[in-house]
Structure formats: C-alpha cells, structure tokens
Write an enzyme that holds these catalytic residues in place. Structure first.
Site, PDB file in Angstrom:
ATOM      1  N   ASP A  79      34.247  58.770  61.184  1.00  0.00           N
ATOM      2  CA  ASP A  79      35.288  59.296  60.289  1.00  0.00           C
ATOM      3  C   ASP A  79      34.887  60.632  59.677  1.00  0.00           C
ATOM      4  O   ASP A  79      33.713  60.992  59.625  1.00  0.00           O
ATOM      5  CB  ASP A  79      35.618  58.292  59.183  1.00  0.00           C
ATOM      6  CG  ASP A  79      34.436  57.993  58.265  1.00  0.00           C
ATOM      7  OD1 ASP A  79      33.298  57.898  58.777  1.00  0.00           O
ATOM      8  OD2 ASP A  79      34.648  57.856  57.048  1.00  0.00           O
ATOM      9  N   GLU A 106      32.364  55.702  56.953  1.00  0.00           N
ATOM     10  CA  GLU A 106      31.210  56.069  56.127  1.00  0.00           C
ATOM     11  C   GLU A 106      31.648  56.837  54.890  1.00  0.00           C
ATOM     12  O   GLU A 106      31.102  56.655  53.804  1.00  0.00           O
ATOM     13  CB  GLU A 106      30.229  56.916  56.959  1.00  0.00           C
ATOM     14  CG  GLU A 106      28.902  57.217  56.261  1.00  0.00           C
ATOM     15  CD  GLU A 106      28.880  58.501  55.439  1.00  0.00           C
ATOM     16  OE1 GLU A 106      27.876  58.740  54.752  1.00  0.00           O
ATOM     17  OE2 GLU A 106      29.876  59.274  55.465  1.00  0.00           O
TER      18      GLU A 106
END
Length: 410
Positions: A81, A176
């Site tokens: 991400d 994350e």
C-alpha cells in the site's frame, strides 16, 4: 539492472494501492489485491517457488538455497500500500536523467517546483537519475521502491548462481500505512529466522529502534442549554477538551521534538458544546518514559473526572507497537551483517532511531526480528516525493550482499 529498476518501479507506481483507514476489509482496498496478483505472476516468471497469496492479500515466495551450508532462512519484506496523506491515483512518474542539482519544475500549470531552498538535500543528488511525481500525486516510493529492489535482487541472484546464499523468503504485506501490516501476517508460514523490511529512506539508512506507541481517544460530554440562560447549567464539552489539552506539556509535541525525544500528538479535535472528541498518539523510545506518558494522561483524566463527573470524560487508550530494539538486541548479528554489507559496498551506514514504526516493529514482537533498510526515497507521502535510481541500485546490492554474507558466515 538500472533499466530493470526503472521499468519495474514506474510500472508499480502507476497502480493505485492506497490503503483506507475507514475500511474494515482485509486488505483495506481492492487495488492492493490486484497488485498482489500481478506480483504473484511476476515472482513465478522470475523463477521463485512456493509463491502464494492468502485471502488477506499477503504475498509470499521462496528463493531456494544454492549452497550445502546450514544457513539461517532470511526474509525480505516490503508493503503493497501507499500512504493516505495525499492522492495516489493516476501517478505519472517523471524521469530526470543526470540531474543537475537545481530546482525541478514538477508541474508548470500548478506552479509546483521542487527546490533546494525547501529541500536542502536536493543538490547532493547531482548526477543521479531521479524519479519524481508530476506535482499532482504522491509517488509511492514508500514502499514501491522496496518492492522493486527485492524483486530485482531475487532476479539477480537467480541469474548469478555463483553468488552462494541460503534459503530466502520474500513477503509483500498490505495496509502498512494504516498500521495493520502485520495483523494477519503468518510468521510460522513465512518460516524465516530473521527478516529485513526494505522500507527506509535515503542512502545508508539502517534502523532497528522504533517508538513505543499508544493511542488515546477521549470523549468529553457536556450539557448544552440556551446561552442566554446558561448560568450554572451549561457544561461546554469543547472547553473541557481544551482544558485537558492545556495540561499536557506544550513543548512535548512533534513540532518541538527530534532524535530520541518522545511526544504527545493531538491528531484531531472535533465537537461542540454537547460532545467533543480528541484523538492523541503517544510516542517514546524509552519504555519507562512511555509508561509515564500514558500514566500522565490517566492522571489528568482522573483529576478532571473528579471535577466534571466520571461519566463526562471517557478515556480509551491502547498500545499500538513497541520499540523493536528490545527484540533485536539479542540477535544483533542481523544488524551487524546489514552494516557490513553496506560497508563492503562503500555505503556509509546511517543508524538512526525510526521516529515512527514499520511492520518490523510489530513483527519483531511476533517472533520475527526485523530491522529496516533504506530504499533511496525522499519526502514520502506527498507531491514532492522522489527516489534516486542510483540509490535504489545500491539498496538492491545490499540485499544481495546480505544474502551472500549470511552464507559466507554460516
């Protein structure tokens, strides 16, 4: 290798994988699943085995050992991400070959200029190939530079079997940036003794200390009445919130702290007379100081509850992650190997505490000690983000050298 890095990185950043804190799915956005599927195919094409993607979007793969030595299984991780701070949709990477060290106009129409005045480190990249944004999005070098470097290193090791190494595991994790990266990470299935996150910043970064972190959500309840007849009746929740905040040390905030200094950070404050909510994060490297900070918040709340009533001030506080130093110190050799790998490549290691957390912070407490290594990027999470291809190449060689050193020292 250089062209491979550029091609792979520019392809990756065009895929929108921003996470979403409001989402309750795992991963939080469909773009991460799509990206994960593409990486699965690419890992297979490169020649890795045991390539999997589970129902939560975690991608894992194996590069088999090419030595008879008993080498510990090591892992390399990066996250799928990108940050939520700025848009990551329709990223248009711009390549600047042989950078002249001067200001770069990212977007003439919007007058977005990357200047040495604003970013003093910029001239040090003179002669490098830089990849920037077009001034309308973030770049996503955090952490697509890390993904690119791991992929490129694995490809290099497969094509250069003269470099001996033990079994290597790679993993790409979702979410994350919203703190959920390790939430569904299967340490046992990963099967590594140690790992490294490729999720750092400028050249030489080697990090194995992170904050101890907690969050505090405070709800203040008031009593709204007509202001004309409010005497001895009105209780203003927003004012109670302000009173609470005024009792925290003003100088212990992010904007006044650096290095090993901790802080209280008011993330958001919203509400009215009837009800107000404040969201804080608490950070400190020292466990004792961390506990003291949490206790200070509790003490202020208890004192104010005596004044306004227990039911009118509600505190929800929870720990988020801990300083990974506690788990990495007993296996310090993994830091030493990364340090030596950089030195062997004429890279000066820059050991600094992470004023934040990485997946490694939580993974270290889940039984997988995981320091963090640089990727070559700067100015993450915004339109001025850029990455040096030269330093991405160096990060890729650090991965290769770590693998070689583990085998050599086994």
């Amino acid at each position: 290798m250089r062209q491979e890095l550029i091609e792979r990185f520019t392809r990756y950043v065009k895929i929108d994988t921003q996470s979403n804190e409001e989402s309750h799915t795992v991963p939080s956005t469909p773009g991460q699943i799509e990206f994960g599927k593409q990486l699965v195919e690419e890992l297979k094409q490169i020649g890795l085995i045991e390539v999997t993607m589970d129902e939560n979007g975690y991608v894992m793969a194996t590069l088999p050992a090419n030595t008879d030595k008993d080498v510990p299984v090591i892992g390399f991780l990066a996250h799928l991400d990108t940050a939520t701070d700025f848009t990551g949709k329709n990223v248009k990477p711009q390549i600047h070959e042989n950078f002249d060290g001067k200001a770069i106009t990212l977007n003439e129409e919007l007058n977005v200029v990357l200047t040495p005045e604003q970013f003093p480190e910029l001239p040090s990249y003179k002669g490098h190939t830089l990849i920037t944004t077009d001034g309308t999005t973030l770049l996503g070098a955090d952490d697509k530079a890390g993904l690119t470097e791991i992929m490129t290193a694995m490809n290099y090791l497969i094509h250069n079997p003269q470099i001996k190494h033990g079994k290597i595991r790679v993993a790409f994790t979702p979410d994350e940036e919203i703190g959920r990266g390790p939430s569904h990470f299967d340490v046992k299935a990963f099967g590594a003794s140690f790992a490294y996150t490729m999720d750092g910043g400028p050249l030489g970064g080697l990090e194995y200390e992170s904050f101890n972190a907690a969050s505090a959500k405070l709800t203040f309840k008031g009593n709204n009445t007509h202001p004309g007849t409010a005497k001895n009746k009105m209780l203003n929740a927003s004012k109670i919130a302000m009173e609470f905040h005024s009792q925290l040390p003003a100088e212990e905030a992010p904007e006044y702290t650096e290095g090993y200094e901790g802080f209280y950070h008011l993330l958001s404050l919203n509400g009215d007379v009837e009800q107000s909510k404040a969201y804080y994060i608490i950070r400190d490297f020292d466990r004792g100081n961390f506990e003291a900070r949490k206790n200070k918040i509790k003490q202020i709340v208890e004192k104010m509850q005596e004044k306004y009533g227990e039911e009118n001030i509600i505190l929800e506080m929870k720990d988020q992650y801990y300083n990974m130093l506690e788990k990495i110190e007993p296996v310090k050799e993994i830091v030493d190997i990364a340090y030596d790998a950089m030195k062997n490549l004429n890279i000066e290691p820059n050991i600094q505490p992470i004023r934040g957390g990485t997946d490694g912070s939580q993974l270290s407490y889940m039984g997988l000690p995981t320091p963090n290594i640089f990727t070559g990027g700067e100015n993450y999470h915004g339109k001025f983000e850029y990455v040096s291809v030269d330093n991405m190449e160096k990060a890729t060689h650090v991965i290769i050298e770590i693998a070689r050193l583990f085998e050599e020292r086994a």
